[in-house]
Design a protein around this motif. Structure first.
Motif: not given
Length: 208
Positions: A157-162, A167-171, A181-187, A193-199
Protein backbone atom coordinates in the motif's frame (compact mmCIF):
# COMPACT_ATOMS: atom_id res chain seq x y z
CA UNK A 1 -0.84 -14.69 19.81
CA UNK A 2 1.34 -13.78 22.76
CA UNK A 3 2.67 -10.32 21.90
CA UNK A 4 5.43 -8.14 23.31
CA UNK A 5 4.42 -4.53 22.64
CA UNK A 6 7.37 -2.14 22.99
CA UNK A 7 6.32 1.48 23.48
CA UNK A 8 7.63 4.85 24.64
CA UNK A 9 9.63 7.73 23.20
CA UNK A 10 9.13 11.16 21.65
CA UNK A 11 5.69 10.59 20.10
CA UNK A 12 2.13 10.53 21.52
CA UNK A 13 2.44 6.95 22.79
CA UNK A 14 0.44 7.80 25.90
CA UNK A 15 -2.50 8.09 23.46
CA UNK A 16 -1.74 5.46 20.82
CA UNK A 17 -0.51 2.54 22.90
CA UNK A 18 -3.74 2.23 24.96
CA UNK A 19 -5.72 2.16 21.70
CA UNK A 20 -3.41 -0.45 20.19
CA UNK A 21 -3.33 -2.53 23.36
CA UNK A 22 -7.12 -2.48 23.71
CA UNK A 23 -8.00 -3.60 20.19
CA UNK A 24 -5.29 -6.26 20.19
CA UNK A 25 -6.74 -7.70 23.39
CA UNK A 26 -10.29 -7.44 22.05
CA UNK A 27 -9.14 -9.55 19.08
CA UNK A 28 -8.03 -12.27 21.50
CA UNK A 29 -4.30 -11.58 21.71
CA UNK A 30 -2.31 -11.58 24.93
CA UNK A 31 -0.24 -8.40 25.22
CA UNK A 32 2.75 -7.55 27.41
CA UNK A 33 3.35 -3.79 27.25
CA UNK A 34 6.91 -2.63 27.92
CA UNK A 35 8.27 0.92 28.03
CA UNK A 36 11.74 -0.19 29.09
CA UNK A 37 12.32 -2.74 26.33
CA UNK A 38 14.37 -4.76 28.81
CA UNK A 39 12.56 -7.94 27.78
CA UNK A 40 14.50 -7.86 24.53
CA UNK A 41 17.65 -8.82 26.41
CA UNK A 42 15.96 -11.84 28.01
CA UNK A 43 14.19 -15.02 26.93
CA UNK A 44 11.80 -14.09 24.11
CA UNK A 45 10.77 -17.64 23.26
CA UNK A 46 7.32 -17.23 24.84
CA UNK A 47 6.37 -14.42 22.45
CA UNK A 48 4.82 -15.14 19.06
CA UNK A 49 5.63 -11.64 17.80
CA UNK A 50 7.15 -8.34 18.79
CA UNK A 51 5.13 -5.20 18.05
CA UNK A 52 7.05 -1.92 17.91
CA UNK A 53 5.04 1.22 18.65
CA UNK A 54 8.00 3.21 19.87
CA UNK A 55 10.82 5.61 19.07
CA UNK A 56 14.11 4.79 20.80
CA UNK A 57 16.62 7.65 20.66
CA UNK A 58 19.87 8.44 22.47
CA UNK A 59 18.74 12.02 23.16
CA UNK A 60 15.70 10.78 25.09
CA UNK A 61 17.66 8.25 27.15
CA UNK A 62 15.50 5.35 25.99
CA UNK A 63 17.75 3.91 23.29
CA UNK A 64 18.12 0.13 23.29
CA UNK A 65 21.35 -1.06 24.86
CA UNK A 66 23.68 -3.57 23.22
CA UNK A 67 22.06 -6.58 24.91
CA UNK A 68 18.56 -5.46 23.89
CA UNK A 69 19.66 -4.80 20.30
CA UNK A 70 21.33 -8.20 20.09
CA UNK A 71 18.32 -9.98 21.58
CA UNK A 72 15.96 -8.21 19.19
CA UNK A 73 18.05 -8.98 16.12
CA UNK A 74 18.53 -12.62 17.12
CA UNK A 75 14.83 -13.08 17.83
CA UNK A 76 13.79 -11.99 14.34
CA UNK A 77 16.68 -13.57 12.44
CA UNK A 78 16.04 -16.91 14.12
CA UNK A 79 12.40 -17.02 13.05
CA UNK A 80 10.55 -14.59 15.31
CA UNK A 81 7.85 -12.30 13.89
CA UNK A 82 7.94 -8.50 13.93
CA UNK A 83 5.31 -5.83 13.33
CA UNK A 84 6.71 -2.28 13.12
CA UNK A 85 4.24 0.61 13.39
CA UNK A 86 4.60 4.21 12.17
CA UNK A 87 8.02 5.71 13.09
CA UNK A 88 9.31 2.70 15.02
CA UNK A 89 11.92 1.84 12.39
CA UNK A 90 13.63 5.17 13.12
CA UNK A 91 14.66 3.79 16.50
CA UNK A 92 18.35 3.32 17.32
CA UNK A 93 19.43 5.71 14.54
CA UNK A 94 23.12 4.80 14.98
CA UNK A 95 22.43 1.08 14.58
CA UNK A 96 22.39 0.03 10.90
CA UNK A 97 20.67 -3.36 11.48
CA UNK A 98 17.40 -1.65 12.52
CA UNK A 99 16.48 -0.68 8.95
CA UNK A 100 17.64 -4.06 7.66
CA UNK A 101 15.42 -5.84 10.19
CA UNK A 102 12.33 -3.70 9.54
CA UNK A 103 12.83 -3.38 5.79
CA UNK A 104 13.24 0.37 6.09
CA UNK A 105 11.44 3.38 7.48
CA UNK A 106 11.77 6.93 8.73
CA UNK A 107 15.24 8.49 8.88
CA UNK A 108 15.61 11.07 11.64
CA UNK A 109 16.75 14.38 10.19
CA UNK A 110 15.96 13.67 6.53
CA UNK A 111 12.55 11.99 6.14
CA UNK A 112 9.53 14.28 6.11
CA UNK A 113 5.76 14.43 5.75
CA UNK A 114 3.13 17.00 4.77
CA UNK A 115 1.15 18.55 7.63
CA UNK A 116 -0.87 16.07 9.68
CA UNK A 117 -4.20 15.78 7.89
CA UNK A 118 -6.41 13.89 5.48
CA UNK A 119 -4.93 11.85 2.65
CA UNK A 120 -5.83 8.73 0.69
CA UNK A 121 -4.20 5.35 1.16
CA UNK A 122 -4.07 3.12 -1.92
CA UNK A 123 -3.91 -0.66 -1.84
CA UNK A 124 -1.39 -1.93 -4.39
CA UNK A 125 -2.04 -5.63 -3.85
CA UNK A 126 -5.68 -6.43 -3.03
CA UNK A 127 -4.70 -10.10 -2.77
CA UNK A 128 -1.96 -9.50 -0.22
CA UNK A 129 -2.93 -11.15 3.12
CA UNK A 130 -2.50 -7.88 5.02
CA UNK A 131 -4.84 -6.10 2.60
CA UNK A 132 -7.66 -8.64 3.07
CA UNK A 133 -10.99 -6.78 3.27
CA UNK A 134 -9.20 -3.41 2.97
CA UNK A 135 -9.90 -1.09 0.04
CA UNK A 136 -8.50 2.36 -0.73
CA UNK A 137 -9.39 4.66 2.15
CA UNK A 138 -8.99 8.16 3.55
CA UNK A 139 -7.26 8.66 6.87
CA UNK A 140 -6.28 11.55 9.14
CA UNK A 141 -2.61 10.83 9.71
CA UNK A 142 0.92 11.48 8.43
CA UNK A 143 2.02 10.34 4.97
CA UNK A 144 5.70 9.54 5.30
CA UNK A 145 8.14 10.62 2.57
CA UNK A 146 11.85 10.14 2.01
CA UNK A 147 12.06 6.80 3.79
CA UNK A 148 15.05 4.48 3.79
CA UNK A 149 13.55 1.56 1.88
CA UNK A 150 15.55 -1.66 1.81
CA UNK A 151 15.86 -3.74 -1.38
CA UNK A 152 13.52 -6.66 -1.78
CA UNK A 153 10.59 -5.47 0.34
CA UNK A 154 7.07 -6.22 -0.88
CA UNK A 155 5.03 -3.00 -0.85
CA UNK A 156 1.28 -3.56 -0.60
CA UNK A 157 0.00 0.00 0.00
CA UNK A 158 1.05 3.58 -0.61
CA UNK A 159 0.13 7.24 -0.40
CA UNK A 160 0.73 9.99 -2.95
CA UNK A 161 2.48 13.28 -2.17
CA UNK A 162 3.26 15.86 -4.85
CA UNK A 163 2.42 13.27 -7.50
CA UNK A 164 4.90 10.73 -6.17
CA UNK A 165 4.12 7.29 -4.72
CA UNK A 166 5.14 6.90 -1.07
CA UNK A 167 5.29 3.35 0.36
CA UNK A 168 3.21 3.00 3.53
CA UNK A 169 3.03 -0.74 4.08
CA UNK A 170 5.31 -3.63 3.22
CA UNK A 171 6.40 -7.11 4.18
CA UNK A 172 9.92 -8.38 4.43
CA UNK A 173 12.00 -11.38 5.43
CA UNK A 174 14.92 -10.95 7.82
CA UNK A 175 16.82 -14.18 8.21
CA UNK A 176 14.23 -16.71 9.33
CA UNK A 177 11.78 -14.06 10.57
CA UNK A 178 8.74 -12.52 8.91
CA UNK A 179 8.34 -8.76 9.18
CA UNK A 180 5.46 -6.39 8.47
CA UNK A 181 5.59 -2.59 8.51
CA UNK A 182 2.58 -0.28 8.73
CA UNK A 183 3.78 3.34 8.49
CA UNK A 184 0.45 4.78 9.65
CA UNK A 185 -0.72 5.42 13.22
CA UNK A 186 0.64 8.76 14.43
CA UNK A 187 -1.96 9.49 17.09
CA UNK A 188 -4.97 7.94 18.81
CA UNK A 189 -7.47 9.08 16.18
CA UNK A 190 -5.25 7.55 13.49
CA UNK A 191 -5.11 4.22 15.32
CA UNK A 192 -8.86 4.28 15.96
CA UNK A 193 -9.52 4.15 12.21
CA UNK A 194 -11.19 0.78 11.59
CA UNK A 195 -9.06 0.05 8.53
CA UNK A 196 -5.85 0.84 10.39
CA UNK A 197 -6.94 -1.69 12.99
CA UNK A 198 -7.85 -4.18 10.26
CA UNK A 199 -4.37 -3.79 8.74
CA UNK A 200 -2.72 -4.40 12.10
CA UNK A 201 -4.80 -7.51 12.81
CA UNK A 202 -4.28 -8.81 9.28
CA UNK A 203 -0.54 -8.25 9.71
CA UNK A 204 -0.50 -10.36 12.86
CA UNK A 205 -2.39 -13.13 11.07
CA UNK A 206 0.16 -12.92 8.25
CA UNK A 207 3.02 -13.20 10.74
CA UNK A 208 1.63 -16.31 12.45
Amino acid sequence: MNLLLITGGKHPYEKTTPVLNDFLKEAGHTVTVSESGSELAGDLSAFDAIVLNTLRQPDTDNDLNDAERSGFENYVSCGGSLLSVHISAASCPDWAPMKKITGGGWVLGSSWHPPFGWFQVYIDQPDHPIAADVTNFWTYDECYCGLDIQPGIDVFMHGVVEGEIKPLGWTHQFGGGKVANIALGHTDSSQQHPLFQKLILNALNYLM
